[in-house]
Design a protein around this motif. Structure first.
Motif, short mmCIF file in Angstrom:
data_model
loop_
_atom_site.label_atom_id
_atom_site.label_comp_id
_atom_site.label_asym_id
_atom_site.label_seq_id
_atom_site.Cartn_x
_atom_site.Cartn_y
_atom_site.Cartn_z
N PRO A 178 -46.41 -105.82 32.19
CA PRO A 178 -46.10 -107.25 32.30
C PRO A 178 -46.52 -107.85 33.63
CG PRO A 178 -44.30 -106.10 31.21
CD PRO A 178 -45.26 -105.04 31.67
N ARG A 179 -46.31 -107.11 34.72
CA ARG A 179 -46.73 -107.61 36.03
C ARG A 179 -48.24 -107.77 36.09
NH1 ARG A 179 -44.44 -103.98 40.71
NH2 ARG A 179 -45.54 -105.58 41.94
N GLY A 180 -48.96 -106.80 35.53
CA GLY A 180 -50.41 -106.88 35.51
C GLY A 180 -50.91 -108.05 34.69
N ARG A 181 -50.31 -108.27 33.54
CA ARG A 181 -50.72 -109.40 32.69
C ARG A 181 -50.46 -110.74 33.38
NH1 ARG A 181 -48.45 -106.15 28.60
NH2 ARG A 181 -46.52 -107.38 28.55
N ARG A 182 -49.33 -110.85 34.04
CA ARG A 182 -49.02 -112.11 34.74
C ARG A 182 -50.03 -112.37 35.86
NH1 ARG A 182 -43.59 -110.28 34.05
NH2 ARG A 182 -43.55 -109.46 36.18
N TYR A 183 -50.37 -111.31 36.59
CA TYR A 183 -51.33 -111.50 37.68
C TYR A 183 -52.70 -111.87 37.14
CZ TYR A 183 -53.78 -111.15 42.03
OH TYR A 183 -54.53 -111.47 43.14
N LEU A 184 -53.12 -111.21 36.07
CA LEU A 184 -54.42 -111.52 35.49
C LEU A 184 -54.47 -112.97 35.03
CD1 LEU A 184 -57.21 -110.62 34.54
CD2 LEU A 184 -56.14 -109.73 32.45
N ARG A 185 -53.39 -113.44 34.42
CA ARG A 185 -53.34 -114.82 33.98
C ARG A 185 -53.46 -115.79 35.17
NH1 ARG A 185 -53.86 -117.29 29.11
NH2 ARG A 185 -52.58 -115.64 28.19
N SER A 318 -62.05 -105.43 38.72
CA SER A 318 -62.50 -106.43 39.70
C SER A 318 -62.34 -107.81 39.11
CB SER A 318 -63.96 -106.18 40.09
OG SER A 318 -64.82 -106.36 39.00
N LEU A 319 -61.87 -108.74 39.91
CA LEU A 319 -61.72 -110.15 39.51
C LEU A 319 -62.55 -110.99 40.46
CD1 LEU A 319 -57.86 -110.06 38.87
CD2 LEU A 319 -59.69 -109.95 37.16
N GLY A 320 -63.84 -110.74 40.44
CA GLY A 320 -64.73 -111.30 41.45
C GLY A 320 -64.81 -110.37 42.64
N ARG A 321 -65.40 -110.83 43.72
CA ARG A 321 -65.58 -109.99 44.91
C ARG A 321 -64.38 -110.00 45.83
NH1 ARG A 321 -67.77 -106.34 43.86
NH2 ARG A 321 -67.18 -107.05 41.81
N ARG A 322 -63.48 -110.96 45.70
CA ARG A 322 -62.39 -111.09 46.66
C ARG A 322 -61.02 -110.83 46.06
NH1 ARG A 322 -65.95 -115.21 47.50
NH2 ARG A 322 -64.70 -116.69 46.28
N ASP A 323 -60.98 -110.49 44.80
CA ASP A 323 -59.69 -110.28 44.13
C ASP A 323 -59.84 -109.11 43.17
OD1 ASP A 323 -57.10 -110.59 43.25
OD2 ASP A 323 -57.43 -112.51 42.23
N GLY A 324 -58.72 -108.49 42.88
CA GLY A 324 -58.75 -107.35 41.98
C GLY A 324 -57.36 -107.02 41.48
N PRO A 335 -49.48 -97.96 30.82
CA PRO A 335 -49.26 -98.61 32.11
C PRO A 335 -47.88 -98.31 32.70
CG PRO A 335 -49.06 -100.20 30.33
CD PRO A 335 -49.56 -98.92 29.71
N ARG A 336 -47.85 -98.08 33.99
CA ARG A 336 -46.60 -98.09 34.74
C ARG A 336 -46.31 -99.53 35.15
NH1 ARG A 336 -45.15 -92.94 36.38
NH2 ARG A 336 -46.78 -91.35 36.24
N SER A 337 -45.18 -99.76 35.76
CA SER A 337 -44.88 -101.12 36.23
C SER A 337 -45.66 -101.45 37.49
CB SER A 337 -43.38 -101.26 36.49
OG SER A 337 -42.96 -100.34 37.49
N ALA A 338 -46.06 -100.44 38.26
CA ALA A 338 -46.68 -100.67 39.56
C ALA A 338 -48.11 -101.18 39.42
CB ALA A 338 -46.67 -99.38 40.37
N VAL A 339 -48.44 -102.18 40.23
CA VAL A 339 -49.80 -102.69 40.31
C VAL A 339 -50.14 -102.97 41.77
CG1 VAL A 339 -49.80 -103.73 38.01
CG2 VAL A 339 -49.06 -105.09 39.98
N LEU A 340 -51.42 -102.96 42.06
CA LEU A 340 -51.95 -103.40 43.35
C LEU A 340 -52.83 -104.60 43.06
CD1 LEU A 340 -52.31 -102.77 46.44
CD2 LEU A 340 -54.36 -101.49 45.78
N THR A 341 -52.69 -105.67 43.83
CA THR A 341 -53.40 -106.90 43.51
C THR A 341 -54.05 -107.51 44.75
OG1 THR A 341 -51.39 -108.22 43.83
CG2 THR A 341 -51.82 -107.44 41.59
N GLY A 342 -54.86 -108.53 44.50
CA GLY A 342 -55.44 -109.31 45.58
C GLY A 342 -56.57 -108.60 46.30
#
Length: 369
Positions: A178-185, A318-324, A335-342
Motif C-alpha cells: 500500500p505504501r508503494g502504491r500510494r507513492y507511485l500514484r 525508476s521514476l525518471g532520473r531524479r525519483d525512484g 511485498p513487504r511494507s518497507a519501501v525506499l523512495t525519492g
C-alpha cells in the motif's frame, strides 16, 4: 578432443554464461549473437525518451576471455548432430549448448499492435519510438508492469511537452505494498501522467487504443509493454518447453529433455524449490547464469551440482532520473511494507543498473545466489 560449448544469445544471461564457461572449464566457447553490441535492456526506456546510452561492443567485453564471438542470428538447432545453424549459413557444432535467447515484446496477442504500436524491448524499437515522438503528442503506454511504469515516468519527465497516459488492465502498482502504491500514484500525479486502470485494450489503431467495451483512448503514439514472449527456436528444435515456449529445465538449469543443453534467462522456465517460477528479469538472469555454468563445471569434474537456491530481495523502479521506488519483498517476491523512495531510491536503482555491467565485465562476482 576439446569440449565445445556454444552459447546462443548475448543478453545479460548469455554474455555472463559464455565468460564463466571460458573461465571455469577447459572448453572452447563460442558465443553467437545477432548484434555485435551488448544492449542494456533495462535502460531502453531512457533511450526512447531521448537520452544517449553507452556503446558496449561485445568484442570489448569479451577481450582476453578466449570466447569466440560470432555476430550472426541463430536460426535452427539440430539436436541430432548437435549443430547450431545461422542466418549466414554458418554451422556451429557443440557438445554442450547454453540457450539464452531471452524474450521479446509480444506483438500478436492483440490486433493492431504489430502494425501501430511501438515498444522498448530492443535497441532498434526504442530508437524508432524516440524518433517518432514530437512536441504536443499524446502518448499512451499500455501495460502497468515495471516496464510500462518506468517508460511512462521517463517519457513524462524527460519530455514534459508530451501528454502521457498509462493504460493498465489492473490497478496501478498492483504488486506493490500500500505504501508503494500510494507513492507511485503521487509520483505520477507530479509528473502529470494520466492513469487509466481496469482497462483491457482490445485493439490498437493508428489513432490510439480501443478498450474491450468499445471506448477509444486517443493517442498519437501507443507504446506497448503489456507482455513478452520468447523466440520459437527451442520449440522448433524439439526441446521440452512450457505453454509459453520457454525451455523447461531442472534445478541445475539443464534441459529436462536434452541433458547436453542448459537454459538461462527469460527463455527458460526456471523454478525455485517451492515451485515458484522466476520472473523475467535481469536480477534473476545473472545469478541463474552463474548457477548453470557452476553445474556444467561440476559435472565435468565429476561432482554433483548443487540445485538452484534463489530468493528475491527487492523490486527497483525508476521514476525518471531524479525519483525512484524500491519495494522490499519477501523471498517469494511478495511485498513487504518497507519501501525506499525519492532521490535515494533513484540512486539505489542507478547503482543496481551500473552493477550489472560490472558483473558482465567480472561475472565471477557474487550476484545473489
Amino acid at each position: 578432443m576439446t569440449l565445445r560449448i556454444v552459447v546462443v544469445g548475448a543478453g545479460y544471461s548469455g554474455l555472463a554464461a559464455a565468460k564463466l564457461a571460458a573461465k571455469w572449464t577447459d572448453a572452447r566457447v563460442t558465443l553467437v549473437n545477432e548484434s555485435g553490441r551488448f544492449v542494456e535492456r533495462v535502460r531502453l526506456h531512457q533511450l526512447a525518451a531521448g537520452q544517449p546510452l553507452r556503446d558496449l561492443p561485445l568484442a570489448d567485453l569479451l577481450d582476453g576471455t578466449g570466447v569466440e564471438l560470432v555476430v550472426d542470428r541463430a536460426t535452427e538447432i539440430d539436436v541430432v548432430v548437435r549443430i547450431v545453424h545461422t542466418r549466414d549459413a554458418r554451422a556451429l557444432p557443440y557438445d554442450l549448448l547454453i540457450y539464452a535467447l531471452g524474450s521479446r515484446a509480444d506483438l500478436d496477442s492483440v490486433p493492431g499492435v504489430a502494425e501501430h504500436a511501438h515498444t522498448v524491448a530492443t535497441l532498434d524499437q526504442a530508437a524508432r519510438l524516440r524518433d517518432r515522438l514530437a512536441p504536443g503528442q499524446t502518448v499512451a503506454v499500455v501495460g502497468g508492469g515495471l516496464t510500462g511504469v518506468e517508460a511512462a515516468a521517463e517519457l513524462a519527465e524527460t519530455r514534459p511537452e508530451l501528454k502521457v497516459r498509462l493504460v493498465t488492465r489492473g490497478v496501478l502498482g498492483a504488486g506493490l505494498s500500500p505504501r508503494g502504491r500510494r507513492y507511485l500514484r503521487r509520483a505520477f500525479d507530479r509528473l502529470g501522467v494520466e492513469v487509466r486502470e481496469d482497462a483491457r485494450v482490445a485493439k490498437v489503431r493508428a489513432d490510439g487504443a480501443v478498450l474491450a467495451g468499445g471506448e477509444h483512448i486517443n493517442a498519437d503514439t501507443v507504446v506497448w509493454t503489456a507482455g513478452f514472449e520468447v523466440p520459437g527456436l527451442a520449440r522448433a528444435a524439439g526441446f521440452a518447453v512450457d505453454d509459453r515456449g520457454r525451455m523447461v529445465v531442472d534445478r541445475t538449469l539443464r534441459s529436462v529433455s536434452h541433458p547436453e543443453v542448459y537454459g538461462v534467462g527469460d527463455a527458460a522456465a526456471v523454478h525455485r524449490a517451492d515451485g515458484q517460477e522466476l520472473r523475467m528479469a535481469c536480477a534473476t538472469g545473472l545469478p541463474v547464469a552463474q548457477q548453470a555454468v557452476r553445474g556444467i563445471a561440476d559435472r565435468l569434474a565429476g561432482r554433483e551440482p548443487r540445485p538452484l537456491r534463489f530468493r528475491y530481495v527487492n523490486q527497483c523502479i525508476s521514476l525518471g532520473r531524479r525519483d525512484g521506488l524500491v519495494q522490499f519483498v519477501r523471498s517469494d517476491d511478495s511485498p513487504r511494507s518497507a519501501v525506499l523512495t525519492g532521490r535515494p531510491a533513484a540512486l539505489y536503482k542507478e547503482a543496481i543498473v551500473r552493477s550489472t555491467i560490472l558483473l558482465e565485465r567480472h561475472p565471477t562476482l557474487p550476484s545473489g545466489i
